[in-house]
Design an enzyme around this catalytic site. Structure first.
Site, short mmCIF file in Angstrom:
data_model
loop_
_atom_site.label_atom_id
_atom_site.label_comp_id
_atom_site.label_asym_id
_atom_site.label_seq_id
_atom_site.Cartn_x
_atom_site.Cartn_y
_atom_site.Cartn_z
N ASP A 8 -21.49 10.78 32.08
CA ASP A 8 -21.33 10.82 33.53
C ASP A 8 -20.38 11.98 33.83
O ASP A 8 -20.14 12.83 32.97
CB ASP A 8 -20.85 9.46 34.07
CG ASP A 8 -19.43 9.08 33.64
OD1 ASP A 8 -18.75 9.88 32.96
OD2 ASP A 8 -18.99 7.97 34.00
N CYS A 67 -18.20 8.32 28.95
CA CYS A 67 -17.78 8.04 30.32
C CYS A 67 -16.26 7.98 30.30
O CYS A 67 -15.64 8.45 29.35
CB CYS A 67 -18.42 6.75 30.86
SG CYS A 67 -17.94 5.22 30.04
N THR A 69 -14.11 5.51 29.88
CA THR A 69 -13.55 4.71 28.78
C THR A 69 -14.51 4.48 27.63
O THR A 69 -14.10 4.12 26.54
CB THR A 69 -13.12 3.32 29.27
OG1 THR A 69 -14.28 2.62 29.74
CG2 THR A 69 -12.06 3.40 30.36
N HIS A 100 -20.69 -1.34 8.70
CA HIS A 100 -20.91 -2.79 8.81
C HIS A 100 -21.90 -3.18 9.90
O HIS A 100 -22.54 -4.23 9.80
CB HIS A 100 -19.59 -3.51 9.07
CG HIS A 100 -18.70 -3.52 7.87
ND1 HIS A 100 -17.52 -4.20 7.87
CD2 HIS A 100 -18.80 -2.95 6.66
CE1 HIS A 100 -16.92 -4.05 6.69
NE2 HIS A 100 -17.69 -3.28 5.94
N HIS A 135 -24.23 -7.26 5.34
CA HIS A 135 -24.25 -6.73 6.70
C HIS A 135 -25.68 -6.66 7.24
O HIS A 135 -25.90 -6.81 8.44
CB HIS A 135 -23.57 -5.37 6.75
CG HIS A 135 -22.19 -5.41 6.18
ND1 HIS A 135 -21.16 -6.11 6.79
CD2 HIS A 135 -21.68 -4.90 5.05
CE1 HIS A 135 -20.06 -6.00 6.06
NE2 HIS A 135 -20.36 -5.27 4.98
#
Length: 159
Positions: A8, A67, A69, A100, A135
């Site tokens: 963004d 973005c 965060t 993982h 995993h």
């Protein structure tokens, strides 16, 4: 590897720099998002959906989203079948997200991480292989839960 990078307005400069960096590592890159350094605000769900859809349908091998965060982008990306997205902030989480969890969409903060840190995280993430083993069993369980929820939504007539 084919990688789509999207941002963004918070991640324009980071995305443009990453485009060159990821190409220098030998990957094919598709870049989406605003192109000017001072763009009008862009709604991150639109960009996240485009990248996640490309990963979900197999057009792209992996995606990188930027973005403010990384959190909003990861929420949207995880709505798509087969997408495993998470915000990553350090080398350990970059490595473990691949080793993982076989993370296929990396979400980054354009506001909180330096360009050097982002380059390091992306390089770790691109070069770390999925460990498989126990995993893989957990990854299959996640896919099963996702499938069960999609079927339950179909029965309730929820798109």
């Amino acid at each position: 590897m084919k990688i789509m990078i999207g941002s963004d307005h918070h991640g324009v400069r980071t995305r443009l720099n990453l485009d060159s960096f990821v190409k220098s590592l030998g990957h094919e890159v598709i870049d989406i998002g605003p192109t000017s350094e001072r763009p009008e605000p862009v709604d991150y769900p639109d960009v996240a959906a485009a990248v996640a859809e490309a990963v979900s349908n197999g057009t792209m091998d992996r995606g990188i989203l930027i973005c403010g965060t990384g959190i909003g982008m990861s929420i949207v990306a995880n709505k798509f079948p087969g997408v495993r997205a998470a915000p990553v902030i350090d080398g350990f989480s970059a490595e473990m997200s691949r080793r993982h969890n076989d993370l296929n969409v990396l979400c980054l903060s354009g506001d909180m991480l330096s360009e050097a840190t982002i380059d390091r995280l992306v390089e770790i993430w691109l070069n770390t292989e999925f460990a498989g083993g126990r995993h893989e069993r957990r990854k299959r369980k996640i896919a099963q839960i996702e499938q069960e929820q999609m079927e339950a939504n179909r029965k309730r007539d929820i798109p």
